[in-house]
Design an enzyme around this catalytic site. Structure first.
Site, PDB file in Angstrom:
ATOM      1  N   PHE A  25       0.826  -1.181   0.158  1.00 55.99           N
ATOM      2  CA  PHE A  25      -0.160  -0.084  -0.253  1.00 55.99           C
ATOM      3  C   PHE A  25       0.996   1.219  -0.117  1.00 55.99           C
ATOM      4  O   PHE A  25       0.394   2.478  -0.352  1.00 55.99           O
ATOM      5  CB  PHE A  25      -0.887   0.022   1.490  1.00 55.99           C
ATOM      6  CG  PHE A  25      -0.142   0.445   2.409  1.00 55.99           C
ATOM      7  CD1 PHE A  25      -0.064   1.805   2.892  1.00 55.99           C
ATOM      8  CD2 PHE A  25       0.302  -0.520   3.341  1.00 55.99           C
ATOM      9  CE1 PHE A  25       0.872   2.026   4.185  1.00 55.99           C
ATOM     10  CE2 PHE A  25       1.106  -0.218   4.579  1.00 55.99           C
ATOM     11  CZ  PHE A  25       1.047   1.089   4.989  1.00 55.99           C
ATOM     12  N   LYS A  37      -1.116  -7.791  -8.446  1.00 54.76           N
ATOM     13  CA  LYS A  37      -1.800  -7.925  -7.430  1.00 54.76           C
ATOM     14  C   LYS A  37      -1.665  -6.708  -6.443  1.00 54.76           C
ATOM     15  O   LYS A  37      -0.743  -6.961  -5.562  1.00 54.76           O
ATOM     16  CB  LYS A  37      -1.892  -9.292  -6.808  1.00 54.76           C
ATOM     17  CG  LYS A  37      -3.401  -9.706  -6.206  1.00 54.76           C
ATOM     18  CD  LYS A  37      -3.844  -8.725  -4.693  1.00 54.76           C
ATOM     19  CE  LYS A  37      -2.843  -8.662  -3.725  1.00 54.76           C
ATOM     20  NZ  LYS A  37      -3.462  -7.841  -2.637  1.00 54.76           N
ATOM     21  N   GLU A  47      -5.031  -3.794  -1.764  1.00 52.94           N
ATOM     22  CA  GLU A  47      -6.527  -3.539  -1.624  1.00 52.94           C
ATOM     23  C   GLU A  47      -6.889  -2.362  -0.895  1.00 52.94           C
ATOM     24  O   GLU A  47      -8.006  -1.506  -1.011  1.00 52.94           O
ATOM     25  CB  GLU A  47      -7.342  -4.719  -1.066  1.00 52.94           C
ATOM     26  CG  GLU A  47      -7.088  -4.820   0.310  1.00 52.94           C
ATOM     27  CD  GLU A  47      -6.038  -5.964   0.691  1.00 52.94           C
ATOM     28  OE1 GLU A  47      -5.624  -6.542   1.727  1.00 52.94           O
ATOM     29  OE2 GLU A  47      -5.044  -5.981  -0.421  1.00 52.94           O
ATOM     30  N   ARG A  48      -5.708  -1.689  -0.075  1.00 51.76           N
ATOM     31  CA  ARG A  48      -6.121  -0.491   0.436  1.00 51.76           C
ATOM     32  C   ARG A  48      -6.069   0.818  -0.518  1.00 51.76           C
ATOM     33  O   ARG A  48      -6.773   1.942  -0.137  1.00 51.76           O
ATOM     34  CB  ARG A  48      -4.998  -0.181   1.628  1.00 51.76           C
ATOM     35  CG  ARG A  48      -5.079  -1.423   2.661  1.00 51.76           C
ATOM     36  CD  ARG A  48      -3.913  -1.058   3.612  1.00 51.76           C
ATOM     37  NE  ARG A  48      -3.714  -2.281   4.624  1.00 51.76           N
ATOM     38  CZ  ARG A  48      -2.648  -2.475   5.468  1.00 51.76           C
ATOM     39  NH1 ARG A  48      -1.733  -1.509   5.510  1.00 51.76           N
ATOM     40  NH2 ARG A  48      -2.924  -3.260   6.208  1.00 51.76           N
ATOM     41  N   CYS A  77       9.538   1.660   3.571  1.00 52.94           N
ATOM     42  CA  CYS A  77      10.525   0.657   4.057  1.00 52.94           C
ATOM     43  C   CYS A  77      12.084   1.280   4.442  1.00 52.94           C
ATOM     44  O   CYS A  77      12.920   0.490   4.734  1.00 52.94           O
ATOM     45  CB  CYS A  77      10.500  -0.371   3.037  1.00 52.94           C
ATOM     46  SG  CYS A  77      11.080  -0.050   1.455  1.00 52.94           S
TER      47      CYS A  77
END
Length: 508
Positions: A159, A183, A186-187, A291
């Site tokens: 995300f 993929k 989903e956020r 990160c």
């Protein structure tokens, strides 16, 4: 969803991108997509079934051979057009990104730009795919090698960089001649879907880039699918280990990048104002949801530590926090209420462990945005290496100061930590900087640079528990990851003596 006052509002549904167009989800399962600045649900994203993932994979597999046959220069031209389209829409993409992630719009521009730079690197694919050739390797024998695409590859992206990391994954993979299954998180799914549409507008054949939204069911379907040859992942270390082990068990080529605990060492001779500026930006930018964020400051010597804290405390206290639309804000909200709760829990853990909470940002609220996921900057002093707030990734606007008596004690901290993503040193001493860069067992090193993210033509990747797999992201490693090498030994019959040869062939 109901807004205050009882009025019903329409919430849009976000599906998938398969075969060159958007399609609705069929599972009946959805996840909420929030506006982190307000706490409101702004959309619902479909969560794919295994069958939907398989349909996307089969679509990709059918399209890939034709794409692989296109010459590399034509593939590069599609990527060039894609870059132009992204640059033309950069402002609207940034606004879309910020509305779902929460980072400020200027920060979203940077997210997009760093992704574009990897697409720009992929423009050199005609050169990057060149093999080797040896004429006369033996009597009448020529040898050459070629790099060929794997077929269908996939990427599972996080995300916190919904534009950059998808482009880091699909741009080199597609330039190499592969089809790709993305993929995304989903956020914040809207930007990856729009990037897929722009690839089609740029001339990419339908089916070469498919976007599947989903949760663990979708990820497992990708990992288990026998058509998918390679998977890249970015996220937490626990999930990175899971994806790596399951993907490898299925016979796939896998690269996974996990968590981080990035240290910045401040030597006594460092320019303290420069070091504090670096810590503020690298520690609190994007609410610490990077990160490569600096989450541990290591001043060497008590005098260095005291000078650092005297300058750092007022800067943290005066951080400007605002909604994602505030272009003057230092950072915006975190991505979800769950993320906010987790960060607050870590602050409480740090207090109980005995660290000194020099700045407490937990009570921050913003008028008009009381339901947003905002967290003020937190600063811990006197943190020790046995504390959870030191050992674990918090992923929020929390900076820990670990005081070291000597340079050797300071460098031992990142070297003995389980994570090995990034590290930095601030010093005027060239000998110390050179020694640090040579000895440190961390993947990406900054010397007077707080966030040492390599440019697109180098590779990005950590060591230890921050990375799993032999090859890094972008740069030359991306071409190696998304291709396999074939070597041809060629001899034509003219002048060759008859008769079978039973010994192993040599070139003598």
């Amino acid at each position: 969803m109901k807004r205050p006052g009882g009025k019903q509002s329409m919430v849009k549904e976000i599906g998938h991108f398969i075969g060159g167009k958007r399609v609705a989800g069929k599972s009946g399962r959805f996840a909420d997509v929030y506006n982190p600045s307000t706490g409101e649900v702004q959309a619902k994203v479909a969560l794919a079934t295994k069958d939907e993932v398989r349909a996307a994979v089969e679509n990709a597999a059918a399209a890939q051979p034709g794409w692989a046959r296109e010459n590399p220069q034509k593939r590069a031209r599609v990527m060039m057009k894609f870059i132009d389209l992204v640059n033309a829409e950069k402002e609207s993409l940034a606004q879309m990104l910020s509305s779902e992630h929460g980072k400020t719009i200027p920060d979203s521009h940077g997210d997009i730009q760093r992704g574009v730079e990897v697409a720009e690197f992929a423009l050199g694919i005609p050169h990057l795919l060149k093999g080797e050739y040896t004429q006369g390797a033996g009597p009448g024998i020529d040898m050459y090698s070629m790099r060929q695409p794997l077929g269908v590859a996939a990427g599972v992206t996080p995300f916190n960089f919904p534009a950059m990391i998808p482009m880091w994954k699909f741009a080199p993979a597609i330039a190499c001649g592969n089809a790709f299954i993305l993929k995304p998180s989903e956020r914040d799914p809207s930007v990856p879907l729009r990037l897929a549409e722009l690839m089609i507008e740029a001339g990419l054949p339908a089916g070469i880039l498919n976007v599947i939204n989903g949760d663990k069911e979708s990820v497992d379907a990708i990992l288990d699918d026998d058509i998918i040859q390679a998977v890249g992942f970015v996220g937490s270390t626990a999930i990175a280990e899971y994806v790596y082990s399951r993907g490898c068990a299925a016979g796939k080529r896998v690269q996974c990048f996990g968590g981080a605990k990035n240290h910045m060492i401040i030597m006594p001779d460092a320019d303290m104002d420069q070091a504090v500026d670096a810590l503020i930006g690298a520690g609190y930018g994007s609410a610490g949801e990077r990160c490569m964020a600096i989450s541990v400051a290591v001043p060497v010597g008590e005098d260095t530590a005291n000078r650092l804290m005297s300058k750092l405390i007022p800067r943290v206290e005066n951080l400007r926090i605002g909604p994602s639309t505030d272009r003057e804000a230092d950072y915006g909200p975190v991505v979800t209420q769950q993320a906010l709760d987790r960060i607050r829990d870590y602050v409480e853990i740090g207090i109980k462990e005995g660290a000194t909470l020099a700045v407490d940002g937990r009570g921050f609220t913003m008028q008009g945005y009381e339901n947003g996921y905002f967290m003020g900057g937190c600063l811990f002093d006197n943190v020790t290496k046995d504390m959870r707030i030191y050992k674990e990734e918090i992923f929020g606007p929390v900076l820990s100061v670990v005081r070291a008596k000597t340079y050797e004690e300071a460098i031992d901290l990142p070297m003995s930590h389980s994570y090995g993503n990034g590290v930095a040193i601030y010093t005027r001493d060239g000998d110390a900087a050179r020694d640090f860069a040579d000895r440190i067992n961390i993947g990406m090193v900054g010397v007077n640079v707080p966030i040492p993210v390599p440019l697109a033509y180098y590779t990005f990747g950590g060591w230890k528990k921050s990375a799993f797999g032999d090859l890094n992201q972008h740069g030359p490693d991306s071409v190696r990851f998304y291709t396999r090498t074939k070597t041809v030994t060629s001899r034509w019959p003219s002048g060759i003596k008859d008769g079978a040869e039973f010994s192993i062939p040599t070139m003598g």
